[in-house]
Scaffold this motif. Structure first.
Motif, PDB file in Angstrom:
ATOM      1  N   GLY A  37     -25.789  22.879   5.105  1.00 50.40           N
ATOM      2  CA  GLY A  37     -25.154  23.950   4.317  1.00 50.40           C
ATOM      3  C   GLY A  37     -23.838  23.766   4.155  1.00 50.40           C
ATOM      4  O   GLY A  37     -23.259  24.443   3.353  1.00 50.40           O
ATOM      5  N   THR A 493     -33.692  26.774  11.028  1.00 53.34           N
ATOM      6  CA  THR A 493     -33.175  26.659   9.819  1.00 53.34           C
ATOM      7  C   THR A 493     -34.167  27.262   8.798  1.00 53.34           C
ATOM      8  O   THR A 493     -35.337  27.526   8.791  1.00 53.34           O
ATOM      9  N   THR A 495     -33.633  29.151   4.452  1.00 51.82           N
ATOM     10  CA  THR A 495     -33.038  29.362   3.281  1.00 51.82           C
ATOM     11  C   THR A 495     -33.134  30.952   2.897  1.00 51.82           C
ATOM     12  O   THR A 495     -33.913  31.514   3.212  1.00 51.82           O
ATOM     13  N   ASP A 502     -28.766  30.790  -0.107  1.00 58.87           N
ATOM     14  CA  ASP A 502     -28.214  30.435   0.993  1.00 58.87           C
ATOM     15  C   ASP A 502     -28.947  29.503   1.928  1.00 58.87           C
ATOM     16  O   ASP A 502     -30.075  29.452   1.904  1.00 58.87           O
ATOM     17  N   ARG A 503     -28.352  28.631   2.725  1.00 59.60           N
ATOM     18  CA  ARG A 503     -28.882  27.790   3.531  1.00 59.60           C
ATOM     19  C   ARG A 503     -28.354  27.907   5.098  1.00 59.60           C
ATOM     20  O   ARG A 503     -26.966  28.003   5.088  1.00 59.60           O
ATOM     21  N   PHE A 504     -29.168  28.245   6.111  1.00 62.46           N
ATOM     22  CA  PHE A 504     -28.204  28.408   7.501  1.00 62.46           C
ATOM     23  C   PHE A 504     -29.190  27.561   8.456  1.00 62.46           C
ATOM     24  O   PHE A 504     -30.447  27.738   8.558  1.00 62.46           O
ATOM     25  N   SER A 505     -28.490  26.768   9.318  1.00 67.09           N
ATOM     26  CA  SER A 505     -28.991  26.170  10.265  1.00 67.09           C
ATOM     27  C   SER A 505     -28.113  26.170  11.614  1.00 67.09           C
ATOM     28  O   SER A 505     -27.118  26.082  11.709  1.00 67.09           O
ATOM     29  N   ALA A 543     -23.862  24.395  14.029  1.00 68.02           N
ATOM     30  CA  ALA A 543     -24.437  25.554  13.068  1.00 68.02           C
ATOM     31  C   ALA A 543     -23.667  25.125  11.562  1.00 68.02           C
ATOM     32  O   ALA A 543     -22.451  24.648  11.724  1.00 68.02           O
ATOM     33  N   SER A 544     -24.382  25.297  10.351  1.00 67.97           N
ATOM     34  CA  SER A 544     -23.828  25.216   9.280  1.00 67.97           C
ATOM     35  C   SER A 544     -24.514  26.268   8.472  1.00 67.97           C
ATOM     36  O   SER A 544     -25.756  26.564   8.585  1.00 67.97           O
ATOM     37  N   TYR A 545     -23.579  26.761   7.534  1.00 69.52           N
ATOM     38  CA  TYR A 545     -24.194  28.041   6.779  1.00 69.52           C
ATOM     39  C   TYR A 545     -23.419  27.574   5.342  1.00 69.52           C
ATOM     40  O   TYR A 545     -22.511  27.448   5.146  1.00 69.52           O
ATOM     41  N   TYR A 552     -18.915  27.499   2.378  1.00 65.41           N
ATOM     42  CA  TYR A 552     -19.865  26.927   3.475  1.00 65.41           C
ATOM     43  C   TYR A 552     -18.807  26.974   4.877  1.00 65.41           C
ATOM     44  O   TYR A 552     -17.634  27.070   4.882  1.00 65.41           O
TER      45      TYR A 552
END
Length: 674
Positions: A37, A493, A495, A502-505, A543-545, A552
């Motif tokens: 993300g 994970t 979307t 958005d995308r969140f992991s 984590a990644s958003y 981001y």
């Protein structure tokens, strides 16, 4: 595990399970899904604690060493500075330490070649290479993912992959390449990296790279000079790749890389900033790796055969600088002179033959990797420098089988290894063997959520470094070190989680490791009495958003605690325990043209190499990448960075008390791909 770490694990699991529903992704132990993300790629659908630093991040970080590049990975600590010779890699409290560049509990590989595995006194990790030779660095943390790579691996595995010709030619016949320049203000750092690629046909490619890196002594945040921090390292890479067969089922590659440093009048002790008792030396360090890799991958699920033959060679030559040691003229000086002028050479030849098979047994799907490995390590005899010589021959077989039944995966892994260590002197010959393995479990709960856990056991067979005639040496040569690690975690994970597009992991895991029959660490203050056992436990989070508008957030961190236990029942804090750390990156991308980011790294519970307490530190780094895509500027990349933006005066965790971290550093780089 302690109550605090259990609470942290529970919080991570609950956070993952409470997240909104999203599309389900495929999972796998051997085959993983890479999602992002923000700036960093995260691996999901696997029980492995795995982090990948890709080529874009390698260039964005503008790191001087590979160790400096990957210290942003959870659980990884950069020990003792940012110079190639002095720095070291510590993963989960194992690897580089305050005396040696390695304790044999992490593995480092370049295109499959094993490097940086010698216990050299005060020399660092020996991962002596330049980051710009590589397109990817993969870090596997812990033991469970290590059985295809070696024995006795407790901290983890660092795998480096060199650049390919097709990365520049796009896979079509023709010429390609790049030229990069980098400059830094602290202090007059200069880098030039030239890459030329030629693809005469669709089935053949050739690449040459020459990278020259020059750095004067750095300046700390308080304005003082950091001694012994200057270096000049020319590096080179040559690579050729070929494919053949009716459907290109055969691929063959040759790679050769080399880094050389010719240092004059520098401290023998690379961990310190001055000559000290040992004095100064002229040191020539020459490190090279040669790899032949063959792959046969026909249209058959049962066959994906790979043969990798590698040779790693490191030569270190010393000449004492007269008048640099305070012991000169004393009765002990002749012994010291023999130590600091003792040349060293280490050669590792390795052949690995492996095959990956995909098949079904009833309702169970198998993804199985099996292989055999032959290893030979030759070390020049140099007892005066604490480096006894000899030959270490090893044979290993391994099997890793991911078995998937619907949403549930079970992955057993096993490795058998035997060794024969023969002294070049009069210390004799020693034979040892070990059976080790682990089991990983994962369950896909659906809606993007999965949970996983693993248990692993490994043994570190005796090494050439432990040869000797003392009772302690004989014990070490007949006693493999043993360890076990348990891990548990959860990941999510998806979307369209908090807003459209958005995308969140997020991934969190907790681990607990116990090391016993310890032969690589002695009781504090003793040179012969080994520790009884070491215990280490921690929680790691990644984590990644990323939002649809390009904003981001990347988050990474770990909390660790450890203890070392003496034979008399007393214990203290494990001397190599990583500092607690959290790292947050906030940025925005405007397509592929512009990327601006602000990185904050906070470290707590820090200690220096002597065990003294250090203040908590918060370092701010700013980065900007601009890629114009029109006219003569098409293919150009401009990068600007400010490291330690507020000029913090601090010492890195586990570093020498005299070796401060660099102060504010402005960096600018310009590259052109053609």
């Amino acid at each position: 595990m302690s109550h605090s770490l259990l609470r942290g694990t529970t919080a991570l699991v609950c956070l993952s399970l409470a997240l909104p529903a999203a599309a389900q992704d495929d999972s796998g132990f051997l085959g993983t899904l890479i999602l992002t993300g923000g700036k960093r790629d995260l691996s999901f659908g696997t029980a492995l604690s795995r982090t990948v630093v890709n080529e874009e991040e390698i260039e964005d970080r503008q790191a001087s060493t590979v160790a400096q590049l990957i210290d942003s990975v959870p659980g990884v600590t950069l020990v003792n500075g940012t110079t190639p010779q002095g720095s070291g890699i510590n993963i989960r409290g194992f690897g580089a330490n305050t005396t040696y560049g390695t304790d044999q509990k992490i593995a480092v590989m370049i295109d499959g070649a094993s490097v940086g595995s010698e216990e050299l006194y005060r020399i660092g990790t020996q991962l002596f290479t330049d980051p710009l030779l590589y397109k990817e660095v993969e870090v596997l943390r812990g033991t469970i993912g290590s059985f295809a790579y070696g024995s006795g691996i407790v901290g983890g595995v660092v795998k480096l992959e060199t650049k390919d010709p097709m990365d520049y030619t796009g896979g079509v016949p023709g010429f390609g390449g790049s030229q990069a320049f980098e400059f830094s203000s602290n202090d007059e750092g200069k880098v030039s990296s030239t890459t030329l690629a030629w693809q005469p046909t669709e089935r053949a490619g050739f690449l040459l790279n020459y990278t020259w890196r020059d750095q004067d002594d750095l300046t700390a945040g308080d304005g003082t000079t950091i001694g012994n921090s200057a270096f000049q390292t020319p590096s080179g890479l040559a690579k050729a790749t070929f494919s053949f067969g009716e459907s290109d089922e055969h691929t063959l590659s040759f790679s050769y890389s080399q880094t050389v440093a010719d240092d004059k009048d520098v401290p023998y002790d690379q961990f310190d900033t001055s000559g000290g008792t040992f004095g100064n030396v002229d040191r020539l360090t020459d490190t090279s790796q040669a790899v032949i890799d063959y792959r046969f991958n026909p249209a058959n699920d049962l066959i994906d055969l790979r043969a990798n033959l590698s040779y790693a060679d490191q030569i270190i030559e010393y000449d004492y600088v007269p008048g640099s040691s305070p012991l000169e003229g004393t009765p002990t000086f002749p012994f010291l002179l023999r130590t600091v002028e003792a040349d060293q050479r280490y050669e590792t030849t390795k052949f690995t033959l492996s095959n990956r098979s995909l098949f079904n047994t009833g309702s169970v799907q198998h993804d199985m990797m099996s292989g055999v490995e032959l290893i030979r390590r030759d070390r020049a005899d140099n007892v005066d420098a604490g480096a006894p010589g000899g030959v270490d021959n090893r044979l290993a077989v391994f099997v890793v089988d991911e078995m998937t039944m619907g949403q549930f995966s079970v992955t057993p892994a096993v490795r058998y290894e035997k060794s024969r260590v023969e002294s070049a002197g009069a210390f004799g010959t020693f034979r040892n063997d070990a059976l080790m393995g682990g089991l990983a479990l994962s369950y896909d709960l659906g809606n993007g959520v999965s949970v996983f856990g693993s248990a692993a056991y490994t043994e570190g067979l005796p090494i050439i470094d432990d040869l000797g005639a003392t009772p302690t040496a004989l014990y070490r040569m007949n006693t493999p070190e043993k360890s076990r690690t348990f891990e548990i975690g959860a990941e999510y994970t998806g979307t369209d989680v908090f807003s459209a597009g958005d995308r969140f992991s997020i991934r969190g895991n907790a681990y607990a490791t116990r090391l016993w029959d310890v032969t690589s660490y002695t009781v504090a203050g003793s040179t012969s009495q080994n520790l009884d056992h070491v215990y280490s436990e921690g929680v790691e989070l990644e984590a990644s958003y990323g939002l649809a508008n390009g904003v981001y957030f990347d988050l990474a961190g770990h909390v660790v605690q450890g203890s070392e236990h003496n034979p008399d029942g007393t214990s203290t804090v494990w001397r190599n325990t990583p500092a607690d750390r959290v790292q947050l990156t906030v940025g925005r991308k405007w397509g592929d043209d512009l990327d601006l980011s602000w990185e904050v790294v906070h470290s707590a519970d820090k200690r220096d190499a002597l065990g003294g307490g250090l203040s908590d530190s918060t370092v701010h780094n700013l980065r900007a990448t601009w890629r114009p895509d029109h006219g003569v500027l098409d293919g150009t990349e401009v990068r600007f960075g400010i490291e330690n933006a507020f000029d913090l005066d601090h010492i890195g965790h586990l570093s020498s008390p005299t070796r401060k971290s660099p102060g504010r550093t402005f960096k600018v780089s310009l590259s052109k791909t053609f």
